[in-house]
Design an enzyme around this catalytic site. Structure first.
Site, PDB file in Angstrom:
ATOM      1  N   LEU A 158       0.821  -1.216   0.000  1.00 16.43           N
ATOM      2  CA  LEU A 158       0.000   0.000   0.000  1.00 16.43           C
ATOM      3  C   LEU A 158       0.851   1.260   0.000  1.00 16.43           C
ATOM      4  O   LEU A 158       0.336   2.369   0.088  1.00 16.43           O
ATOM      5  CB  LEU A 158      -0.934   0.013   1.224  1.00 16.43           C
ATOM      6  CG  LEU A 158      -1.904  -1.167   1.316  1.00 16.43           C
ATOM      7  CD1 LEU A 158      -2.885  -0.962   2.447  1.00 16.43           C
ATOM      8  CD2 LEU A 158      -2.645  -1.364   0.013  1.00 16.43           C
ATOM      9  N   TYR A 177      18.484   5.279   8.273  1.00 11.89           N
ATOM     10  CA  TYR A 177      17.961   4.618   7.071  1.00 11.89           C
ATOM     11  C   TYR A 177      19.108   4.112   6.187  1.00 11.89           C
ATOM     12  O   TYR A 177      19.127   2.938   5.771  1.00 11.89           O
ATOM     13  CB  TYR A 177      17.112   5.636   6.311  1.00 11.89           C
ATOM     14  CG  TYR A 177      16.564   5.201   4.983  1.00 11.89           C
ATOM     15  CD1 TYR A 177      15.568   4.235   4.897  1.00 11.89           C
ATOM     16  CD2 TYR A 177      16.999   5.806   3.800  1.00 11.89           C
ATOM     17  CE1 TYR A 177      15.034   3.868   3.671  1.00 11.89           C
ATOM     18  CE2 TYR A 177      16.462   5.456   2.579  1.00 11.89           C
ATOM     19  CZ  TYR A 177      15.480   4.484   2.506  1.00 11.89           C
ATOM     20  OH  TYR A 177      14.954   4.142   1.293  1.00 11.89           O
TER      21      TYR A 177
HETATM   22  P1  NAD Z   1       6.271   3.721   1.710  1.00 14.34           P
HETATM   23  O1  NAD Z   1       6.580   4.204   3.085  1.00 14.34           O
HETATM   24  O2  NAD Z   1       5.427   4.544   0.828  1.00 14.34           O
HETATM   25  O3  NAD Z   1       5.610   2.271   1.803  1.00 14.34           O
HETATM   26  C1  NAD Z   1       6.028   1.288   2.719  1.00 14.34           C
HETATM   27  C2  NAD Z   1       4.839   0.383   3.001  1.00 14.34           C
HETATM   28  O4  NAD Z   1       5.260  -0.610   3.932  1.00 14.34           O
HETATM   29  C3  NAD Z   1       3.647   1.129   3.636  1.00 14.34           C
HETATM   30  O5  NAD Z   1       2.450   0.867   2.942  1.00 14.34           O
HETATM   31  C4  NAD Z   1       3.602   0.567   5.061  1.00 14.34           C
HETATM   32  O6  NAD Z   1       2.283   0.487   5.581  1.00 14.34           O
HETATM   33  C5  NAD Z   1       4.209  -0.810   4.866  1.00 14.34           C
HETATM   34  N1  NAD Z   1       4.747  -1.339   6.120  1.00 14.34           N
HETATM   35  C6  NAD Z   1       5.377  -0.656   7.109  1.00 14.34           C
HETATM   36  N2  NAD Z   1       5.667  -1.470   8.119  1.00 14.34           N
HETATM   37  C7  NAD Z   1       5.235  -2.713   7.766  1.00 14.34           C
HETATM   38  C8  NAD Z   1       5.263  -3.976   8.398  1.00 14.34           C
HETATM   39  N3  NAD Z   1       5.784  -4.143   9.620  1.00 14.34           N
HETATM   40  N4  NAD Z   1       4.724  -5.039   7.745  1.00 14.34           N
HETATM   41  C9  NAD Z   1       4.180  -4.889   6.512  1.00 14.34           C
HETATM   42  N5  NAD Z   1       4.111  -3.706   5.872  1.00 14.34           N
HETATM   43  C10 NAD Z   1       4.648  -2.631   6.482  1.00 14.34           C
HETATM   44  O7  NAD Z   1       7.672   3.393   1.014  1.00 14.34           O
HETATM   45  P2  NAD Z   1       7.995   3.347  -0.547  1.00 14.34           P
HETATM   46  O8  NAD Z   1       8.389   4.701  -0.973  1.00 14.34           O
HETATM   47  O9  NAD Z   1       6.944   2.606  -1.276  1.00 14.34           O
HETATM   48  O10 NAD Z   1       9.341   2.478  -0.507  1.00 14.34           O
HETATM   49  C11 NAD Z   1       9.357   1.077  -0.715  1.00 14.34           C
HETATM   50  C12 NAD Z   1      10.812   0.596  -0.624  1.00 14.34           C
HETATM   51  O11 NAD Z   1      11.615   1.282  -1.589  1.00 14.34           O
HETATM   52  C13 NAD Z   1      11.479   0.832   0.736  1.00 14.34           C
HETATM   53  O12 NAD Z   1      12.347  -0.218   1.014  1.00 14.34           O
HETATM   54  C14 NAD Z   1      12.264   2.098   0.503  1.00 14.34           C
HETATM   55  O13 NAD Z   1      13.356   2.170   1.371  1.00 14.34           O
HETATM   56  C15 NAD Z   1      12.711   1.920  -0.928  1.00 14.34           C
HETATM   57  N6  NAD Z   1      13.038   3.190  -1.587  1.00 14.34           N
HETATM   58  C16 NAD Z   1      12.082   4.112  -1.868  1.00 14.34           C
HETATM   59  C17 NAD Z   1      12.416   5.313  -2.486  1.00 14.34           C
HETATM   60  C18 NAD Z   1      11.373   6.360  -2.824  1.00 14.34           C
HETATM   61  O14 NAD Z   1      11.717   7.430  -3.341  1.00 14.34           O
HETATM   62  N7  NAD Z   1      10.101   6.102  -2.603  1.00 14.34           N
HETATM   63  C19 NAD Z   1      13.745   5.575  -2.809  1.00 14.34           C
HETATM   64  C20 NAD Z   1      14.720   4.623  -2.471  1.00 14.34           C
HETATM   65  C21 NAD Z   1      14.360   3.419  -1.887  1.00 14.34           C
END
Ligand code: NAD
Length: 314
Positions: free
Chosen positions: A12, A144
């Site tokens: 989500l 992080y």
């Molecule tokens: P986000 O915070 O939008 O989504 C993370 C999701 O994980 C959320 O829906 C949250 O409810 C869920 N979550 C949190 N704790 C949980 C748990 N204990 N069990 C199950 N679900 C859980 O993050 P995102 O932007 O979609 O990022 C996804 C991945 O990509 C992460 O690993 C992030 O570090 C990496 N990332 C993202 C970006 C970016 O710009 N968005 C950049 C670099 C890396």
């Protein structure tokens, strides 16, 4: 041939919600299970299989994997850069334990392939900032970044020691019109578009000359799908691949928006996220991804801005 079944953990979130849709298009709705710690009722795309899951609960994770005969796991649950600074110990716990739970289940033979994203946050203040190479100084200063760097080392370890087929990308800041960002340092590059359309004005939490590597979501989704589809022999790096599309500053993105909305105004009020951004690369050299498995980006700043504004106006 038997069809693979996929599990998206963190489905989500910003990436998860769009990746789930993209995977369902490719693999078929009944072969992609979405899961998240959030209750389903808040989910945008209500169709498709959904399981409520706290990824820290390894037993429940195993039950879901067995129930749906899951072969590929996309682990996207994490606490992102800015949020992690509020609770560094919990960020470390979630970001590391979730990865261990998935890698261990793969080692035990319950999963065939794992995708886990790393980030440009693994780099630090003494890393070369321009065109940051694949192999260079990694001295992250954020909770992080420390968790992502450790995660990369463990991915490589599980591949080398146990032949776990784990694949990873160091995502830059990701920009999308469909989903709101989850508390990262590059979030401004998404907010700016939403505020441009709503108010024709934006106050940026980074200074005007802060260059950061960025990518439009369709490119990030395609990169994720392509690295998972690639033949195992092509994936020569089992830590994580540098991945790049564009690099710009708040001033440059504002100027690009002004080409479409001449009255758009930007002001600057840097906060604690400035320090995080200053410790990260300005641009990324992703030649290993291009050479090993054929990565090519499609969107630059101009093309992305056009597409973002077109969709947000709708
Ligand atoms: P986000 O915070 O939008 O989504 C993370 C999701 O994980 C959320 O829906 C949250 O409810 C869920 N979550 C949190 N704790 C949980 C748990 N204990 N069990 C199950 N679900 C859980 O993050 P995102 O932007 O979609 O990022 C996804 C991945 O990509 C992460 O690993 C992030 O570090 C990496 N990332 C993202 C970006 C970016 O710009 N968005 C950049 C670099 C890396």
């Amino acid at each position: 041939m038997k069809q693979d079944n996929l599990l998206v953990i963190g489905a989500l979130g910003q990436i998860g919600s769009e990746l789930t849709t993209a995977l369902r298009k490719n693999f078929g709705e009944k072969h992609v299970v979405a899961s998240d710690i959030v209750e389903k009722r808040t989910m945008k795309n209500q169709e498709g299989i959904y399981e409520h899951l706290n990824v820290l609960d390894k037993e429940r994770l195993k039950i879901i994997i067995k129930k749906y005969k899951i072969s590929h796991v996309y682990l996207l649950a994490a606490i992102l850069s800015a949020r992690a600074e509020d609770n560094p110990h919990f960020a470390w716990r979630l970001n590391m334990e979730s990865l261990f739970n998935v890698l261990e289940l793969a080692r035990e033979g319950h999963i065939k392939k794992v995708f886990w994203p790393s980030s440009i946050a693994i780099f630090g203040p003494t890393t070369p900032r321009k065109s940051t190479p694949q192999h260079t100084v990694t001295d992250p200063t954020t909770a992080y970044g420390i968790s992502k760097l450790a995660g990369e080392r463990w991915c490589e370890y599980y591949f080398e020691k146990f032949r776990v087929d784990v694949r990873s990308l160091r995502y830059p800041g990701l920009i999308s019109y469909q989903t709101q960002p989850g508390g990262g340092t590059t979030d401004y590059a998404v907010d700016i578009f939403f505020q441009a359309v709503k108010k024709n004005a934006y106050t940026c939490f980074l200074s005007e000359q802060t260059y950061l590597p960025m990518m439009y979501m369709p490119d990030a989704l395609r990169a994720t799908i392509e690295i998972m589809d690639a033949a195992a022999a092509k994936i020569k790096l089992r830590s994580s691949y540098n991945l790049s599309a564009m690099s710009f500053s708040p001033k440059e993105i504002a100027q690009e928006i002004q080409k479409h909305r001449p009255d758009f105004k930007i002001s600057y009020k840097p906060d604690f996220r400035q320090q995080i951004a200053d410790s990260w690369p300005a641009s990324i050299d992703d030649s290993f991804a291009r050479k090993d498995w054929g990565w090519r980006h499609a969107y630059d700043l101009k093309k992305m801005t056009q597409d973002m504004l077109q969709h947000l106006h709708k």
